[in-house]
Structure formats: structure tokens, C-alpha cells
Design an enzyme around this catalytic site. Sequence first.
Site, PDB file in Angstrom:
ATOM      1  N   SER A 191      32.102  40.535  40.631  1.00 55.64           N
ATOM      2  CA  SER A 191      33.495  40.087  40.595  1.00 55.64           C
ATOM      3  C   SER A 191      34.204  40.600  39.337  1.00 55.64           C
ATOM      4  O   SER A 191      34.236  41.809  39.121  1.00 55.64           O
ATOM      5  CB  SER A 191      33.524  38.562  40.725  1.00 55.64           C
ATOM      6  OG  SER A 191      34.804  38.111  41.010  1.00 55.64           O
ATOM      7  N   ASP A 349      36.406  38.732  52.069  1.00 56.91           N
ATOM      8  CA  ASP A 349      36.628  38.709  50.623  1.00 56.91           C
ATOM      9  C   ASP A 349      37.929  39.456  50.344  1.00 56.91           C
ATOM     10  O   ASP A 349      38.099  40.588  50.811  1.00 56.91           O
ATOM     11  CB  ASP A 349      35.437  39.409  49.937  1.00 56.91           C
ATOM     12  CG  ASP A 349      35.558  39.462  48.419  1.00 56.91           C
ATOM     13  OD1 ASP A 349      36.574  38.981  47.875  1.00 56.91           O
ATOM     14  OD2 ASP A 349      34.638  39.991  47.784  1.00 56.91           O
ATOM     15  N   HIS A 379      33.163  36.070  49.316  1.00 57.21           N
ATOM     16  CA  HIS A 379      33.166  36.281  47.877  1.00 57.21           C
ATOM     17  C   HIS A 379      32.316  35.226  47.182  1.00 57.21           C
ATOM     18  O   HIS A 379      32.480  34.037  47.438  1.00 57.21           O
ATOM     19  CB  HIS A 379      34.588  36.261  47.318  1.00 57.21           C
ATOM     20  CG  HIS A 379      34.629  36.749  45.899  1.00 57.21           C
ATOM     21  ND1 HIS A 379      34.650  38.087  45.591  1.00 57.21           N
ATOM     22  CD2 HIS A 379      34.579  36.105  44.715  1.00 57.21           C
ATOM     23  CE1 HIS A 379      34.636  38.236  44.278  1.00 57.21           C
ATOM     24  NE2 HIS A 379      34.594  37.040  43.720  1.00 57.21           N
TER      25      HIS A 379
END
EC number: 3.1.1.71
Length: 409
Positions: A191, A349, A379
Amino acid sequence: MRLLSLLVTVSLTLAVAYYIYTPLPDAIQQPWKLMMLDAYFRTGCCRADLAPHFGLLSTRGFEGIMKGLISESSPGPVPGVKVSDITFAGIPVRVYEPPAGGEGHLRRGLVYFHGGGWALGTTSECKYFGSLFCINKLNTVVVSVEYRLYPEVHFPVPYLDCLAAAKHFLSPEVLAKYAIDPERVAVAGDSAGGNLAAAVAQEISVDDSMSVKFSVQALIYPVLQALDFNTPSYVENQYMPILSRSFMIQFWVQYLNADLSLVPQFAVNNHSTLQHSAITPELRSRLDWNVLLPQKYKKNHKPLIVEKGSHGVLKKVPGLLDVRAAPLLAGPEVLAKCPRAYILTCEYDVLRDDGLMYARRLQDAGVTVTIAHYEDGFHGCFSFISWPLEFDVGKRALRGYLSWLQNNL
Ligand SMILES: *[C@@H]1O[C@H](CO)[C@@H](O)[C@H](O)[C@H]1NC(C)=O
């Protein structure tokens, strides 16, 4: 009285169910677990909402939730793995060393930047990864970097912390000290950590003063650009747990030290209008998903390019065009020098298309890229791999990642 309490119970139950329930695509396995997890995250954020001067996503309450969730679901230290909390170039790091192996055998090295929107998370989240990399036949020395976070700092500080720690690790003396093969050092992150890993990999690739460079970069659903919040994945997954589009925009606004009032403008791409001459057609082409994405992901989506939007945003928020914040904006001459890449993307995501576009641009620049796309992924799934927060897709993603490193690092 009985009737009343029954009514109250039923209404409360319905209210809770309504709060928790989020419609999810059929492909998502264990949907109720994901809804509960999402409700847990949203609760942290609502509470934070009561203290706006702290910034929505940075209060202790929310941090506590994240820490509790992740560390509770990570097994404790693994016997034989040595863990040290030290500093690299002044930056706190946690180093995991595998049990001493055969004499004279050099080990692999891996620098990891954790995720959390540049505002949340700690190196302890990597406890499990760190140990796994060490023991899972990978024989890897793992360095997890405790870069500073929002609200204490903004861009470029987290990036500079990561860069300084990475450079220190890559120095021949430090590698020798840990008995690491200089040809087998990776940079990785998930991320926002994937954003930092991509940016650091680019910088080190073009830095002629670095004699040792990373051999691979492994990016887990990385965040890579902030000019288009209307890619097909941002639009399709805007309400998906556990990262909604508005949270992601907010993380960007905080990271780039911009005003929170800009979030609605960013959501409609008002910040990247055609009025801005600084966004040249060449620059725009570097994130043109209409060209960079396969048809399978474009579907019937139309690019959202605004003629007239907000004036002066790029001057106020220069980070928007800075490749150190948005690695997808780097030119092909930089990408060509980047290490071999593993890019993990999840179908559900908002960041899916950031990762897919970067994969395509690296490939166009001649870099070998492995795309690990999880059709049932969401995600954050990579962090939820052990009880009570285990998701089958997270475990598969982790296994795939480890086996790729096994064969490529
Ligand atoms: C986007 O910009 C246009 C033109 O300046 C403006 O009318 C509109 O209100 C803006 N949208 C948002 C959400 O701020």
C-alpha cells in the site's frame, strides 16, 4: 414491558446489522468477516471524526484499532530468528536475522516499508513477515523501517526516512556485516509502503554513487499516483472495504500537506484539469489508463478529464507532480533502470489500476514484471493471514509472494 424490550432488542439488532452490512461482490470469500472488519475500521474513523483537529485518520483510537488488529493476528517471535531494534542512518529499524546457516553462505536481504496511508502502522506489523522471510527457506535478513508518519510529518519526510535507511542497508560495509549477497537485495512494501518502495527503488536506480542496487522490487497493491481518482478501479471499488476512495484521497491530502477541504475536488479530478499547463500531454500519458490498461479492466469506463477545475491547486500542492510521491509519473528513462518487479494487485481495490499501469509502464521500459493479480482479492488482504483475521486470499497471496521471492531473489 416485554413487548417494549423485544422491540428495542429487535431494533438494535437491525441497526447493528445495517451498520455492519455492506454489499460485496460474489467473488469475495468470507464476506461477513470482511464486513465485520470494515465496520471495525469505520468505527475507528467515526470516533476520530469527533476530533477533527487531530485529522480524521490519525487519532489514537484508530491507531489503537489498527495495532490491536494486526498484532493480535500475528504469531509471536519465531525461535531462532534474532530481532534487533536499532537505527540505520538515524532512522529506527527492526532487523530480523535468520538462524545462522552454513559457514561462508551469503544470505538474501529485504527492506520492507509497511502500509497505512503514511499515517498508520508500525514495524511490528511485519513481525510475522519478518520471521517468515527468515525461516521460510528464504534465508533472508529483513529490515523493517519505522519511518515517521502523519501528522508528525508530511511528504517528503517519510520518503526521505525510507531512502536514508535503504541506502545505509545497501552500503557494502553493512551488507558484509550481515553476510548478505549484494546481488540479492530486495525492496518491498504494501500500500503506502509500496509507494515508498517504488519511489526509493527509482531513486537508487538512477543514483550513480550507489555501488550496490536493489535486485528486485516487490510491491503489494502500491499507491502510485494522485492525479486521477477516477480510474476504473477507483470508480468500481469506491465503497469497497477496507479502503474506500474517500479514505485514499484523504490519505493523499494529508501526506501532501494539503487542505482537507480539497478532498471533494480531488474526487472529481478538479485538481488535474486541462487548465494546468504543468500537466503536459506527455505527463498525462504516463497515467492514461485508457492506453495502459487491458480492455478487461477498462470495460465501458470513460476517462474523467475536467476542462475547468480548481485554480492554483498544483502550486499549493506541488507533491502532486513529484515523482518521489507519485512514482507512476517517472519518465521511461528512469523506469528502464529499475529493478525487476513483482506487483500484486487485487480485483476489488481502488489501487488496482495504479499497480497495473505501473506494471505496463515498467514492461514498456524493458523491465521484467510479474503481475500477481488476485481475482478475489481486496485491499489489505495480505495483512490478514492468521486467526481471527485470516482470509484465504491473504494466505494465498502471501504464499505466492514468498515463492516468487524464493525463485527470483
Ligand atoms: C470543480 O470545478 C468546477 C469548476 O471550477 C466547479 O464548478 C465545481 O464545483 C468543482 N467541484 C467540486 C466538487 O468542488
